[in-house]
Motif scaffolding. Structure first.
Motif, short mmCIF file in Angstrom:
data_model
loop_
_atom_site.label_atom_id
_atom_site.label_comp_id
_atom_site.label_asym_id
_atom_site.label_seq_id
_atom_site.Cartn_x
_atom_site.Cartn_y
_atom_site.Cartn_z
N HIS B 199 63.18 23.38 120.52
CA HIS B 199 64.32 23.81 121.34
C HIS B 199 65.64 23.52 120.63
N SER B 200 65.66 22.42 119.92
CA SER B 200 66.90 21.99 119.26
C SER B 200 67.24 22.84 118.06
N ILE B 201 66.22 23.26 117.31
CA ILE B 201 66.52 23.90 116.02
C ILE B 201 66.64 25.41 116.08
N GLU B 202 66.18 26.04 117.14
CA GLU B 202 66.24 27.52 117.15
C GLU B 202 67.68 27.98 116.94
N GLY B 203 68.60 27.48 117.75
CA GLY B 203 69.99 27.86 117.59
C GLY B 203 70.61 27.26 116.34
N SER B 265 68.46 33.41 117.80
CA SER B 265 67.21 33.92 118.35
C SER B 265 66.23 32.74 118.47
N TYR B 266 65.06 33.03 119.03
CA TYR B 266 64.06 31.98 119.26
C TYR B 266 62.78 32.32 118.48
N PRO B 267 62.88 32.46 117.16
CA PRO B 267 61.72 32.95 116.41
C PRO B 267 60.49 32.06 116.52
N ASN B 268 60.69 30.74 116.51
CA ASN B 268 59.52 29.86 116.57
C ASN B 268 58.81 29.99 117.92
N HIS B 269 59.59 30.06 118.98
CA HIS B 269 58.99 30.28 120.29
C HIS B 269 58.34 31.65 120.38
N MET B 270 59.02 32.63 119.80
CA MET B 270 58.49 33.99 119.85
C MET B 270 57.10 34.06 119.20
N ILE B 271 56.96 33.44 118.05
CA ILE B 271 55.68 33.47 117.35
C ILE B 271 54.66 32.61 118.10
N GLU B 272 55.10 31.44 118.53
CA GLU B 272 54.16 30.54 119.21
C GLU B 272 53.63 31.15 120.50
N HIS B 273 54.48 31.86 121.23
CA HIS B 273 54.00 32.43 122.50
C HIS B 273 52.77 33.31 122.29
N SER B 274 52.67 33.91 121.11
CA SER B 274 51.47 34.71 120.82
C SER B 274 50.25 33.81 120.65
N LEU B 278 47.19 34.23 123.23
CA LEU B 278 45.89 34.71 122.73
C LEU B 278 44.83 33.62 122.68
N PHE B 279 45.25 32.40 122.29
CA PHE B 279 44.24 31.36 122.02
C PHE B 279 44.40 30.14 122.93
N ASN B 280 45.33 30.24 123.87
CA ASN B 280 45.56 29.16 124.83
C ASN B 280 45.75 27.80 124.17
N VAL B 281 46.45 27.78 123.05
CA VAL B 281 46.74 26.49 122.40
C VAL B 281 47.90 25.83 123.13
N PRO B 282 47.94 24.50 123.12
CA PRO B 282 49.10 23.83 123.72
C PRO B 282 50.39 24.29 123.01
N HIS B 283 51.39 24.59 123.81
CA HIS B 283 52.64 25.18 123.30
C HIS B 283 53.22 24.33 122.15
N GLY B 284 53.30 23.03 122.34
CA GLY B 284 53.90 22.17 121.32
C GLY B 284 53.07 22.14 120.05
#
Lengths: 382, 382
Positions: B199-203, B265-274, B278-284
């Motif tokens: 959350h801290s580094i996206e911006g 933008s939120y690229p790390n979140h954007m990629i992680e959300h996939s 898809l694989f139900n991995v813990p978000h963190g």
């Protein structure tokens, strides 16, 4: 970390041209008639009053003028303004100015709805149960009043500079346009820098519970103030520096850096309030005199934090070197570090000490700030 | 600094024992019946449910249970809960849990008052005009949802993990008691650390306008997370470390560090959300895999800021060394840095890339995150 409640409902509308939407904000809150508080007639000469009037008119908000508020704002003016607010049935208060105008607006907003003399609210004889909605357009960044619920007023009869604090006194909307601050004098810029630093360090040095996270945030604020002040002294129209300076000022006293800290006091403000009350010195100028003197007396009580300050802010090793570096920085930017620069002499000390002792009782720290201690601090600041 | 509006009306009640006053908070808001959302039955075993029930009963607030919310919370559950909320005429939603439960509570609160399918609100087919009042008792610090107005939900049919954001979705009151977080597993602690850092580094890295003051605050947050995570891995019951970790998590996504920044933008979140969808991995856990891979691809676009990060956070000189230091720190605390650690293999890449490209359209960054770029990032994370 100590238990805490954090609540700050003020909406901040920050940036270029934002003063033009003040009418919209008032209309969204259903305001029909507003008491427009301001200081000198400068806002009429520089066009800000016209912008505000136009925006209010466009949203059919009537205005009642209440100008002439001075820095270190006075109780007599607050009383007159409350009489005016009641007579004109305003349903909100709008401050256009710096911290003194805004603090006055808060006192007027609370006093108008209080059935008694407004000073009661400052001395614990009455409590704030309601206030007119408060709005502001900030023209000087320093006090943090735009995002907190406190106000400081001087009773010129008793020479007391006391405060109120109430959840009813959070501004509904604060407009912060750094462009409006570009014409601030060099003196008031550096006084403001001292004020923001003072807000940041009171808890940082005195709290018995001071989380490291909070120290880091304080250091972010102070680092920003130092850097942007130096930029602005060279180029007063540097918008980004002005904006960072202003937002750092807001963060220094909106509750964030004090959330979860405890056991702190406001000794520098406590001492400075006497200088303002007795000699009407600018608050920030008084603070830059008090701070180094207070630090020299206090640092042995919290050596680790003073060493941390020295290291993180100035890259020096010892508490003493950190204090010297801050004093030298105040000298460099041109804010006073000696009472004599404020026109306060040895002969004034006795009355000053008495006033500070009164404040120490008010602040509940009379056991620490005894006559001997206050004398030591003030004498070292001569 | 860019123009911005900052408004965050959530009241935070932070500290030991604060869950005991939830009934009082609800009563002060006039709540008669509340939908109590939670995840597993653990809150019944560990006594928290009993404490909450007792506090509600003491203030005559009825509760309707809505348990079984999973991490990466699912749309189907939200829909069922909305049906329940309408049938039982609750007048508020109370989340007792972490970010997944709270995000669900927000979607339920908005969806209950929306005349249509709640997913409309996530895909722009409808907008949030109102929501039931939202309250929460936070049991895991990571997402920042306790002091913002956003929520992220997974549509398990379409494999989309999308978000809502509305001023109506700010919690009225969030209770954060770090004691309730002491039993969090070692895994979820380190995943949470990765989430807060994300959350801290996206911006911090992607914004075209990123004031230095904001970078300093981000660094205060990241420094705190690194230090307190290490403390908590050794001593999970260190209250002060737990408290600083939790409050840093809140500050990372309550709008403060993004106020006045722009073009991010939120690229790390954007990629992680996939990965989560898809694989139900813990978000963190997904984030700690994505972040180093993304940084290695991205850093040349903002070299000064990556060098600043390397220097201020890890005391190393180059962007590459800073990235390596962060990856090594993730490895050290035991959060994954490779897709293979999440059970995601080369054969899964094609589907993952398609999903990320869908997110890139949703986030409006499809011009930057092309098939080639996403392939490069994900391949380097294998």
């Amino acid at each position: 970390m100590d238990n805490f409640t954090f609540f700050n409902p003020t909406k901040i509308d920050f940036g270029k041209g934002k003063e033009q939407v003040i009418g919209q904000h008032l209309a969204e809150h259903g305001i029909k008639t507003v008491l427009l508080c301001y200081g000198s007639e400068r806002i009429k000469r520089d066009g800000l009053f016209a912008v505000v009037s136009k925006s209010l008119a466009a949203h059919r908000v009537e205005l009642v003028e209440c100008g002439g508020i001075v820095s270190n704002p006075l109780l007599s003016k607050i009383r007159d303004a409350i009489t005016l607010a009641r007579a004109t049935h305003v349903d909100a208060v709008l401050s256009v100015g710096g911290g003194s105008v805004l603090d006055s607006a808060k006192a007027i907003a609370a006093g108008t709805l209080y059935d008694g003399d407004v000073w009661d609210l400052f001395i614990g004889k009455g409590s704030i149960k309601a206030a007119l909605p408060i709005f502001d357009i900030l023209t000087l960044a320093a006090t943090g009043s735009e995002m907190n619920c406190g106000a400081v007023i001087t009773n010129e009869e008793t020479k007391e500079k006391f405060a109120i604090q109430s959840v009813h006194c959070f501004p509904k909307v604060s407009i912060i346009n750094p462009e409006l601050m570009q014409t601030i004098s060099r003196d008031y810029l550096v006084y403001s820098a001292a004020d923001i630093i003072a807000h940041s360090i009171e808890g940082y040095f005195t709290a018995s519970v001071q989380p490291k996270f909070h120290s880091r945030m304080v250091e972010a604020i102070i680092g920003t103030v130092i850097e942007t002040t130096e930029t602005l002294l060279i180029n007063p129209s540097d918008y980004d520096a002005r904006a960072e300076f202003a937002w750092a000022a807001t963060q220094a006293l909106n509750g964030l850096i004090y959330s979860g800290t405890s056991g702190f006091s406001y000794p520098n403000h406590m001492i400075e309030h006497s200088l303002s009350a007795l000699f009407n010195v600018p608050h920030g100028a008084g603070l830059s005199v008090v701070i180094p003197a207070w630090m020299k007396w206090y640092h042995g009580r919290n050596p680790a934090q003073f060493e941390r300050f020295a290291r993180t802010i100035f890259g020096v090793a010892t508490a003493e070197d950190g204090i010297a570096a801050l004093e030298a920085w105040f000298d460099k930017i041109g804010t006073p570090t000696r009472l004599s620069q404020l026109g306060i002499q040895q002969a004034d000390l006795a009355a000053t000490i008495e006033n500070v002792l009164g404040n120490a009782s008010y602040f509940g720290v009379a056991d620490i700030y005894t006559r001997d201690v206050v004398t030591t601090i003030l004498t070292s600041a001569l």
